[in-house]
Design an enzyme around this catalytic site. Structure first.
Site, PDB file in Angstrom:
ATOM      1  N   HIS A  31      35.744  25.354  50.535  1.00  0.00           N
ATOM      2  CA  HIS A  31      34.817  25.228  49.664  1.00  0.00           C
ATOM      3  C   HIS A  31      35.166  24.141  48.811  1.00  0.00           C
ATOM      4  CE1 HIS A  31      32.856  29.335  50.416  1.00  0.00           C
ATOM      5  NE2 HIS A  31      32.008  28.554  51.110  1.00  0.00           N
ATOM      6  N   ALA A  78      38.042  40.817  29.548  1.00  0.00           N
ATOM      7  CA  ALA A  78      36.918  40.824  28.891  1.00  0.00           C
ATOM      8  C   ALA A  78      36.337  42.209  29.280  1.00  0.00           C
ATOM      9  CB  ALA A  78      35.914  39.702  29.665  1.00  0.00           C
TER      10      ALA A  78
END
Ligand code: ACO
Ligand code: LMR
Length: 589
Positions: free
Chosen positions: A275, A297
């Protein structure tokens, strides 16, 4: 930002371009989820008028038009989703046009790879400005279980689709930058016994039009989604945005993450993966750094792909009961007829048992319904066709077609040959000008041309105006049939085409008295007015009717009666072979 719940409605989809396998897979999905008709309402492509696909074990035809403008307003307004399978260089223009011309468009999925990055950046702005969810480029699709399969996502063969447990809504969203991995994750989620709430392949370009963070916000807002599985890759900074959303309380749902590309950290030089975005140009862009940020997080970060499977398995309270509706063997038919066929050994005509159709229709109603390919119920239209059918049946043995039939009959030819001789005479000058007159009237009104400009344009190129002129009748000796047709037209709405044609006649007859609006031109004009006022036909549809010779069909069918009568008459009173005498012919050296 579009809310997924809006997409949980029966979508009407337009395909920009064509991709037979993907389209078939979308139709198979529709059929397997139990829809009564395809969600695909049109294909935008050139060179054909329809494409034929399987619908379960049967077949359907999907209309094909060259561009979105050729769709009626009603169809355009009904479209809520678009799959763009056109080439990369056409993505920006075709997607922009779709967003501008389809007022209720909610989502576009872009399949093409190699879309110029500047075009992606423009589409990001467009998506925000118009509040349309544009997914891709290089996306394999968007899946809304139970409602919509937009693209190749979920598989392209019906056994795959049936087996994938993606027909009914679940509680786990799958978001992936990779097309292959979105299907892998769908399979992993359903394989452990959970269901998909929605799935989205964002594409691996550097500038995805819908970013991973935006997709996760969609999942957060989606009431059916309890947890999210996200597949990301090295390169770019999307995951830091996601981490901020988590720490900022914008994403509270359980997030199971797999970030591919740690292997890149074994190389001295960062390698470019498949990609465009999969290149870690800085340490922060590495898979490890991203995983650490997400872990801090509060996301559940899988180190290996099987960790994803294990994490999902822990969350299975009760395995879903999977339904696997099947599509049986199917065979492509040789031809398709939208007019008639057989159902359970009974002949059906326009959707009705033949005998019912015969009993419930006058001949004019049957003729018009069959010529239009749909059962008509407009009394005005049927009355007009009945009138025209009678009016055109014959105009004496003088006219070229009748004469050819008579000559052939007297030459001893059979009915079919003699009838054909007459029919082959119908053309641009005799009886066959209704189509071209209809096209001219429509185009002129569509282009808002005045009758004066219309006549001058023809005169300039030395052209012959179809529907104007007659060998027998003049402005002082009007055709009684035309007079009767105009009297009939008083009852039709609009009359815009008839008025235009009469405006042309007012000019042409100042040049020559026989350049009247003849029976072909009058029938064309009034029938156009009726089709527009009674059936709401668009001008594009009227032009298509002209192009397929619908209008001339009325003259052919009606005058075949007259030609046949002349044939039988000649056979009854057989005078033998006709031969002109010398004074019938002047020989000029
Ligand atoms: N538009 C413009 N000019 C015309 C038209 C027309 N429709 N018809 C004739 N003219 C002009 C010719 O260009 C010619 O001009 P010129 O003298 O400057 O050269 C002049 O009129 C004479 O032309 P002709 O063909 O000799 O005229 P004629 O009276 O024989 O034509 C015909 C009759 C064949 C019907 C002709 O008008 C025509 O072709 N019309 C268009 C086709 C049409 O509508 N046919 C249906 C007739 S009704 C029926 O068949 C049921
Ligand atoms: C017809 O209907 O055949 C006529 O309008 C043509 C003609 O020449 O009479």
């Amino acid at each position: 930002m579009v809310d997924i719940k809006i997409l949980r409605d029966n979508a009407n989809i337009v395909i920009l371009g064509s991709h037979a396998d993907v389209i078939q897979s979308m139709l198979d999905y529709d059929y397997l989820v139990g829809k009564s008709k395809p969600s695909i309402v049109a294909i935008i492509a050139s060179g054909r008028k329809q494409e034929r696909y399987f619908w379960g074990e049967s077949e359907v035809t999907i209309p094909v038009v060259a561009n979105l403008e050729q769709l009626s307003d009603a169809v355009r307004e009904s479209i809520t989703a678009a799959l763009n399978v056109q080439s990369a260089r056409r993505i920006l223009s075709s997607t922009t046009q779709a967003v501008e011309l389809l007022p209720n468009l909610q989502v576009v999925d872009i399949f093409a790879e190699q879309t110029p990055e500047s075009h992606s950046l423009d589409l990001i702005k467009l998506a925000a400005a118009k509040n349309v969810l544009i997914v891709g480029p290089a996306s394999v699709g968007v899946l809304i279980p139970g409602f919509m399969k937009l693209g190749a996502i979920g598989g392209t063969r019906h056994p795959q689709i049936s087996h994938a447990d993606i027909l009914e809504i679940g509680d786990t969203a799958v978001v992936s930058t990779s097309g292959g991995m979105v299907n892998e994750l769908i399979h992993t989620v359903t394989g452990v016994g959970l269901g998909i709430s929605f799935a989205m392949a964002l594409g691996g370009d550097r500038f995805p039009i819908t970013t991973p963070a935006q997709a996760l916000e969609l999942a957060e807002a989606d009431k059916h989604t309890k947890r999210i599985v996200y597949f990301g890759e090295l390169g770019g900074s999307d995951e830091y945005e996601i981490a901020q959303l988590i720490t900022g309380g914008k994403i509270t749902k359980e997030l199971i993450v797999y970030i591919a590309g740690t292997v890149a950290e074994l190389f001295e030089e960062p390698p470019q993966f498949g990609h465009a975005k999969a290149l870690a140009q800085t340490k922060d862009e590495s898979a490890s750094a991203k995983k650490e940020a997400l872990r801090k997080a509060g996301a559940i970060v899988a180190n290996t792909f099987s960790d994803v499977h294990n994490e999902l398995t822990k969350r299975v309270v009760e395995k879903r009961v999977v339904t696997e509706p099947k599509i049986g063997t199917r065979k492509r038919s040789m031809i398709v007829s939208h007019i008639s066929g057989e159902i359970d050994e009974n002949v059906v005509l326009l959707g009705k048992d033949l005998m019912e159709a015969v009993e419930n229709n006058s001949i004019a109603s049957l003729v018009l319904s069959m010529l239009l390919g749909e059962q008509v119920d407009s009394k005005k239209a049927v009355a007009f066709v009945d009138f025209v059918f009678k009016l055109l049946v014959d105009h004496g043995p003088y006219v070229s077609g009748a004469l050819n039939t008579i000559v052939s009959a007297r030459a001893g030819k059979d009915l079919i040959s003699s009838l054909t001789a007459g029919l082959m005479t119908i053309g641009p000058r005799f009886g066959g000008a209704i189509n071209s007159a209809a096209a001219e009237w429509v185009q002129a009104v569509k282009d808002d041309v005045t009758p004066q400009e219309f006549v001058e344009a023809f005169a300039k190129r030395g052209g012959i105006i179809p529907g104007i002129g007659h060998k027998k009748y003049t402005i002082d000796n009007p055709d009684p049939r035309v007079k009767a047709l105009k009297a009939f037209a008083k009852n039709t709405n609009g009359d815009q085409y008839l008025n235009f044609a009469l405006g042309v006649e007012a000019i042409t007859t100042t040049k020559k008295s026989n350049l009247i609006l003849n029976v072909d031109g009058t029938i064309a004009a009034i029938l156009l007015d009726i089709l527009e006022s009674e059936f709401n036909y668009s001008q594009q549809q009227l032009l298509e009717l002209s192009e397929i010779e619908f209008f001339n069909a009325l003259f052919v069918l009606s005058r075949s009666i007259g030609f046949t009568a002349h044939y039988l008459d000649q056979r009854r009173h057989d005078e033998g072979l006709l031969r002109l005498s010398p004074d019938d012919v002047r020989y000029i050296e």
